[in-house]
Design a protein around this motif. Structure first.
Motif, PDB file in Angstrom:
ATOM      1  N   GLU A 125       0.829  -1.207   0.000  1.00 32.20           N
ATOM      2  CA  GLU A 125       0.000   0.000   0.000  1.00 32.20           C
ATOM      3  C   GLU A 125       0.867   1.261   0.000  1.00 32.20           C
ATOM      4  OE1 GLU A 125      -3.615   2.070   2.553  1.00 32.20           O
ATOM      5  OE2 GLU A 125      -2.728   0.203   3.266  1.00 32.20           O
ATOM      6  N   SER A 126       0.489   2.210  -0.845  1.00 32.22           N
ATOM      7  CA  SER A 126       1.234   3.472  -0.911  1.00 32.22           C
ATOM      8  C   SER A 126       0.607   4.487   0.048  1.00 32.22           C
ATOM      9  CB  SER A 126       1.248   4.018  -2.338  1.00 32.22           C
ATOM     10  OG  SER A 126      -0.063   4.303  -2.763  1.00 32.22           O
ATOM     11  N   PHE A 127       1.373   5.505   0.409  1.00 34.55           N
ATOM     12  CA  PHE A 127       0.901   6.544   1.318  1.00 34.55           C
ATOM     13  C   PHE A 127       1.716   7.808   1.083  1.00 34.55           C
ATOM     14  CE2 PHE A 127       4.174   4.090   3.375  1.00 34.55           C
ATOM     15  CZ  PHE A 127       4.993   5.038   3.956  1.00 34.55           C
ATOM     16  N   LYS A 128       1.138   8.930   1.464  1.00 34.76           N
ATOM     17  CA  LYS A 128       1.815  10.219   1.327  1.00 34.76           C
ATOM     18  C   LYS A 128       2.809  10.383   2.480  1.00 34.76           C
ATOM     19  CE  LYS A 128       1.110  15.148   1.134  1.00 34.76           C
ATOM     20  NZ  LYS A 128       0.282  16.264   1.561  1.00 34.76           N
ATOM     21  N   LYS A 129       4.049  10.739   2.139  1.00 33.90           N
ATOM     22  CA  LYS A 129       5.079  10.937   3.155  1.00 33.90           C
ATOM     23  C   LYS A 129       5.163  12.418   3.513  1.00 33.90           C
ATOM     24  CE  LYS A 129       7.890   6.999   1.821  1.00 33.90           C
ATOM     25  NZ  LYS A 129       9.181   6.512   1.355  1.00 33.90           N
ATOM     26  N   PRO A 130       4.845  12.764   4.760  1.00 36.49           N
ATOM     27  CA  PRO A 130       4.967  14.164   5.189  1.00 36.49           C
ATOM     28  C   PRO A 130       6.431  14.619   5.151  1.00 36.49           C
ATOM     29  CG  PRO A 130       3.707  12.853   6.770  1.00 36.49           C
ATOM     30  CD  PRO A 130       4.320  11.892   5.806  1.00 36.49           C
ATOM     31  N   SER A 131       6.644  15.931   5.086  1.00 40.38           N
ATOM     32  CA  SER A 131       8.002  16.480   4.984  1.00 40.38           C
ATOM     33  C   SER A 131       8.856  16.160   6.200  1.00 40.38           C
ATOM     34  CB  SER A 131       7.929  17.998   4.783  1.00 40.38           C
ATOM     35  OG  SER A 131       7.301  18.598   5.908  1.00 40.38           O
ATOM     36  N   TRP A 132       8.238  15.929   7.349  1.00 44.22           N
ATOM     37  CA  TRP A 132       8.993  15.657   8.582  1.00 44.22           C
ATOM     38  C   TRP A 132       9.391  14.185   8.727  1.00 44.22           C
ATOM     39  CZ3 TRP A 132       5.728  12.277  10.846  1.00 44.22           C
ATOM     40  CH2 TRP A 132       4.353  12.466  10.665  1.00 44.22           C
ATOM     41  N   LEU A 133       8.965  13.357   7.775  1.00 43.20           N
ATOM     42  CA  LEU A 133       9.299  11.933   7.825  1.00 43.20           C
ATOM     43  C   LEU A 133      10.708  11.720   7.301  1.00 43.20           C
ATOM     44  CD1 LEU A 133       7.485   9.590   8.754  1.00 43.20           C
ATOM     45  CD2 LEU A 133       7.110   9.051   6.360  1.00 43.20           C
ATOM     46  N   GLY A 134      11.536  11.044   8.095  1.00 39.22           N
ATOM     47  CA  GLY A 134      12.928  10.826   7.720  1.00 39.22           C
ATOM     48  C   GLY A 134      13.194   9.409   7.248  1.00 39.22           C
ATOM     49  N   LYS A 135      14.360   8.906   7.577  1.00 40.24           N
ATOM     50  CA  LYS A 135      14.848   7.596   7.141  1.00 40.24           C
ATOM     51  C   LYS A 135      13.938   6.465   7.621  1.00 40.24           C
ATOM     52  CE  LYS A 135      18.731   4.539   8.138  1.00 40.24           C
ATOM     53  NZ  LYS A 135      19.897   4.341   8.973  1.00 40.24           N
ATOM     54  N   GLU A 136      13.669   5.503   6.740  1.00 41.04           N
ATOM     55  CA  GLU A 136      12.873   4.345   7.120  1.00 41.04           C
ATOM     56  C   GLU A 136      13.716   3.383   7.959  1.00 41.04           C
ATOM     57  OE1 GLU A 136       9.685   1.070   5.496  1.00 41.04           O
ATOM     58  OE2 GLU A 136      10.679   2.362   4.019  1.00 41.04           O
TER      59      GLU A 136
END
Length: 156
Positions: A125-136
């Motif tokens: 499933e895909s999702f929108k990554k917010p700008s504050w989301l960093g390294k997985e």
């Protein structure tokens, strides 16, 4: 009984706090932190929870999870049986389109660590990554709460 599918990320700024619609204080300990099954006691504000999680799949994205609400009094009593190392954190809920990120800002010996998790209906499933989301960091065991209780962030 349910299959939990989630991805985990480090957070690169405090901007998520402006977007959060809820904030809760969480205290949790582990009755069992075996990699094949963890048994967690959690107090979130005025509620208690008993959670059992199974071993993660190879990618670290999916695992069995069972949770039951218990009284706060029962949870406090069960904390007496927990392994050494209690986790304390604030959890922020942040909506991002049809998903909700749970952003944990750790306290105590894990102070400085901020991790965001998103639950998905499938691994693809895909999702929108917010700008504050960093390294997985999905599947990186050092970021599992059960490991942070024994090997805090200040020691990483």
């Amino acid at each position: 009984m349910a299959l939990e599918i989630e991805r985990k990320f480090l957070v690169n700024s405090d901007r998520f706090k402006e977007e959060a619609y809820q904030k809760n204080y969480i205290k949790q300990g582990f009755l069992n932190s075996n990699k094949n099954r963890t048994v967690r006691i959690r107090i979130m504000d005025d509620k208690g929870f008993l959670t059992i999680k199974g071993k993660s799949n190879k990618s670290g994205t999916s695992r069995f999870e069972w949770e039951k609400e218990i009284s706060k009094t029962e949870a406090v009593e069960l904390f007496l049986l927990c392994e050494k190392g209690i986790i304390e954190k604030y959890r922020y809920l942040v909506k991002s389109e049809k998903h909700t990120f749970e952003v944990d800002e750790f306290l105590g010996k894990n102070d400085g660590l901020v991790v965001a998790e998103i639950e998905l209906s499938s691994e693809e499933e895909s999702f929108k990554k917010p700008s504050w989301l960093g390294k997985e960091v999905t599947g990186k065991k050092k970021y599992y709460n059960s490991n942070l209780s024994k090997k805090p962030f200040c020691n990483l």
